[in-house]
Design a protein around this motif. Structure first.
Motif, short mmCIF file in Angstrom:
data_model
loop_
_atom_site.label_atom_id
_atom_site.label_comp_id
_atom_site.label_asym_id
_atom_site.label_seq_id
_atom_site.Cartn_x
_atom_site.Cartn_y
_atom_site.Cartn_z
N GLY A 98 0.45 -0.91 -0.29
CA GLY A 98 -0.03 -0.18 -0.14
C GLY A 98 0.98 0.87 0.19
O GLY A 98 0.64 2.53 -0.64
N GLU A 99 2.42 1.20 0.71
CA GLU A 99 3.03 2.23 0.80
C GLU A 99 3.29 2.58 -0.56
O GLU A 99 3.83 3.55 -1.09
N LYS A 144 2.74 1.51 -3.86
CA LYS A 144 1.34 2.01 -4.79
C LYS A 144 1.30 3.91 -4.46
O LYS A 144 1.87 4.28 -5.21
N SER A 177 -1.33 -5.20 -2.83
CA SER A 177 -2.46 -3.30 -1.40
C SER A 177 -3.81 -3.74 -1.75
O SER A 177 -4.28 -4.21 -1.08
N ASP A 190 -4.35 -7.51 -0.27
CA ASP A 190 -3.58 -7.30 1.65
C ASP A 190 -4.30 -7.51 3.25
O ASP A 190 -5.24 -7.29 3.16
N ARG A 248 0.37 2.94 5.28
CA ARG A 248 -1.00 3.65 4.84
C ARG A 248 -1.11 4.98 5.25
O ARG A 248 -2.38 5.11 5.12
#
Length: 393
Positions: free
Chosen positions: A278-279, A281, A311, A314, A326
């Motif tokens: 996520g980070e 992305k 992500s 996840d 996040r």
């Protein structure tokens, strides 16, 4: 690197014309003996030609004055009278011959000795790029200038460049640091070019002082270029594991100091490796939007596709690192506080990331307390985050 003369040599004792702007004043009359009776007619003829700007006559009259010289003082005056036309000629070889002629008499003292030696050293330094003998002369001359006047920052600038050319980087850095210290003591701002030069010498030679110089640059001018330098040098000299480097990459993101693919790739790679898609992305989204990376390039296209897919699916148990990635700083802080409370070997890392989460959320007091508690190898990372905290809105 060529050293450019700023201005040269005010009028000396027997030059009656207006002085050349900007350097040392003439020596007192008692410092140089009077010319001999035999040399006076030739000196007078040369002085008259100089005062009347009869440039075509000056070379022959200069030679005649030197030929008539019977004493060191005679030669000093003969060269001194050539100084103004030599400066006006903008011919470095001609000017150097005059400067070294005056120095060669052994009569120059005090400020005059320092000034003559300094200007001769600058010319010889510039010649020395292709002439080792000229570089050696420049080193002797700048040392002579400093012995006569050890408080001129310009002298240390020349010394620093010479020491770098001589492959003596620690001395080169020390000389430039001395120049900056003298300017600061005189109330002058630090010249960013000099500071950058000192950092380049230290970094290229892998001197431990490189990081201190980078941090000093950052304190003086907290711009993206200086943030990047301080962060990258901290990364390179700290022997940090990838798990710690990610906190430096996060600081680059926070300070907008990424320059290109070589900066982004290690950050995205470690995020994907550590299970923080996520980070990854979010970082790539920012880079694409800012035009820093080409989203159509296969490498970035594939990495982004993987980050999006991973992500979205996840299902990992949330922890401080996941929340931090996040951007959920409140939950990240709560998780890291729990880790800090456990103590042990993980306390430093937990305090560092607690400080980062609180800094990103705007809690300066809490972040300061957490970052101040970080010890050991991570303390340099905490120091940089503390500087970010001090400058954040």
């Amino acid at each position: 690197m060529s050293i450019r003369a700023k201005a040269l040599l005010a009028a000396f004792l027997v030059t009656a014309a207006a002085p050349v702007p900007a350097l040392a004043q003439a020596a007192p009359a008692s410092s140089i003996p009077a010319p001999s009776k035999e040399a006076r007619p030739a000196l007078a003829a040369l002085q008259k030609a100089v005062n009347e700007n009869k440039t075509a006559e000056i070379p022959a009259l200069s030679q005649a004055a030197l030929a008539a010289a019977k004493t060191p003082a005679d030669r000093y005056y003969a060269y001194q009278l050539q100084l103004k036309p030599a400066v006006a000629s903008k011919n470095d070889d001609q000017l150097l011959a005059v400067l070294e002629g005056m120095l060669g008499t052994g009569l120059a003292q005090g400020a005059d000795l320092a000034n003559l030696s300094f200007n001769a050293a600058k010319i010889n330094y510039n010649k020395g790029a292709a002439d080792a003998a000229a570089s050696a002369k420049a080193a002797t001359q700048i040392e002579q200038a400093l012995a006569a006047d050890p408080n001129k920052s310009d002298y240390y600038l020349v010394l620093g460049e010479l020491r770098n050319r001589q492959k003596r980087p620690a001395e080169a850095v020390a000389a430039l640091q001395k120049a900056m210290a003298l300017d600061q003591a005189a109330g002058k701002p630090v010249d960013q070019k000099v500071s950058d030069r000192a950092l380049a010498f230290a970094y290229n030679a892998r001197l431990p002082v490189a990081r201190d110089l980078a941090v000093a640059n950052l304190k003086a001018a907290p711009n993206p270029k200086n943030w990047r330098a301080a962060i990258k040098i901290t990364e390179q000299v700290g022997n940090l594991p990838a798990t710690d480097k990610v906190d430096l990459f996060r600081l680059q993101r926070a300070t907008s100091s990424f320059e290109g693919e070589a900066d982004y790739y290690p950050y995205v790679d470690v995020l994907m490796t550590r299970g923080l898609p996520g980070e990854a992305k979010a970082v790539l989204d920012e880079a694409f939007a800012a035009g820093k990376l080409d989203k159509n390039k296969p490498m970035w296209r594939d990495l982004y596709s993987s980050a999006v897919t991973r992500s979205a699916g996840d299902k990992s148990a949330p922890n401080g690192d996941v929340y931090l990635g996040r951007g959920d700083y409140a939950k990240a802080a709560a998780a890291y506080r729990a880790d800090v409370a456990k103590g042990g070997a993980g306390a430093d890392l937990a305090n560092l990331r607690l400080g980062i989460a609180l800094a990103r959320s705007g809690d300066k007091a809490g972040a300061t307390a957490a970052l101040s508690a970080v010890k050991g190898t991570r303390s340099n990372i905490a120091q940089l985050w503390m500087m970010y905290l001090e400058r954040s809105a």
